[in-house]
Design a protein around this motif. Structure first.
Motif, PDB file in Angstrom:
ATOM      1  N   GLY A  15       0.818  -1.219   0.000  1.00 44.20           N
ATOM      2  CA  GLY A  15       0.000   0.000   0.000  1.00 44.20           C
ATOM      3  C   GLY A  15       0.850   1.266   0.000  1.00 44.20           C
ATOM      4  N   THR A  19       4.040   0.010  -6.591  1.00 43.19           N
ATOM      5  CA  THR A  19       3.566  -0.433  -7.917  1.00 43.19           C
ATOM      6  C   THR A  19       3.180   0.781  -8.760  1.00 43.19           C
ATOM      7  N   THR A  20       2.453   1.720  -8.154  1.00 45.52           N
ATOM      8  CA  THR A  20       2.046   2.935  -8.865  1.00 45.52           C
ATOM      9  C   THR A  20       3.284   3.699  -9.340  1.00 45.52           C
TER      10      THR A  20
END
Ligand code: ADP
Ligand code: 5GP
Length: 192
Positions: A15, A19-20
């Motif tokens: 979170g 990845t973003t």
């Protein structure tokens, strides 16, 4: 000028935004390839096979361990995750830069084999914000989020082993900081 073959490792608690950030980096930095890991974790809604991960059975994963096919592998919350050696070696041979989005355990394994690898840790602004982002992502159950937050507390203590730490408050700024590290590392003078 050809870019220097470099390995960038990006870690963050689940979170945290890795990845973003990684997905944006491959769009803004030419010559950077993102390695696709193997995992035994179940595919989340919206995840694409062989793009987000190569989703494999535990039997297949254990076979690859036996074949010594992994540069590194680890278990995270009872699932196996690993980077194939060929995913690192092939791009490096082509003079490309490679980004690995892997956990702290895997990052330390990579640093041992490739001491020149550059380790970047993405920090959430706080654990409260991390929880909100995990809830907002809508990919994990409440139980799964609780496990990931417990793990986050342990993972954050690994930041001291990394070369760079970036707080992912504003996403745009965090992406620019990772991009700046890549640009700076490409300009580094190597002293023999
Ligand atoms: P990770 O890969 O580290 O588990 P993700 O990239 O999936 O994390 O990000 C988790 C969630 O947080 C996603 O829904 C993403 O859109 C969101 N997110 C990431 N960075 C930020 C940010 N700086 N501000 C707000 N939301 C963010
Ligand atoms: P998720 O299940 O949220 O996609 O990933 C869980 C954790 O596994 C994250 O910390 C992620 O970086 C890590 N991970 C993903 N791929 C690999 C890998 O190939 N090796 C290792 N060691 N960790 C990985």
């Amino acid at each position: 000028m050809k870019s220097r073959p470099l390995i960038f490792v990006i870690s963050a608690p689940s979170g945290g935004g890795k990845t973003t950030i990684c997905r944006s980096i491959i769009r803004v930095c030419s010559g950077v390839k993102l390695s696709t890991s193997l995992t035994t974790r179940k595919r989340r809604e919206g995840e694409r096979k062989n793009f987000d991960y190569h989703f494999v059975s535990q039997k297949e994963f254990l076979k690859k361990i036996k074949q010594n096919a992994f540069a590194e592998w680890a278990t995270v919350l009872k699932n196996y995750y690993g980077t194939l050696k060929k995913n690192i070696e092939a791009p490096l041979k082509q003079g490309k830069n490679i980004i690995l989005n892997i956990d702290t355990n895997g990052a330390l394994q990579i640093k041992k084999i490739y001491p020149e690898a550059i380790l970047i840790f993405i920090l959430p602004p706080s654990l409260d914000v991390l929880k909100k982002r995990l809830v907002g992502r809508k990919t994990d159950s409440q139980h799964e989020i609780k496990k990931r937050l417990n793990l986050a507390r342990k993972e954050l203590s690994f930041v001291k082993n990394y070369d760079y730490a970036i707080v992912n408050d504003s996403l745009k700024k965090a992406i620019r900081k990772v991009e700046s590290i890549i640009i700076a590392e490409r300009c580094r003078v190597i002293k023999k």
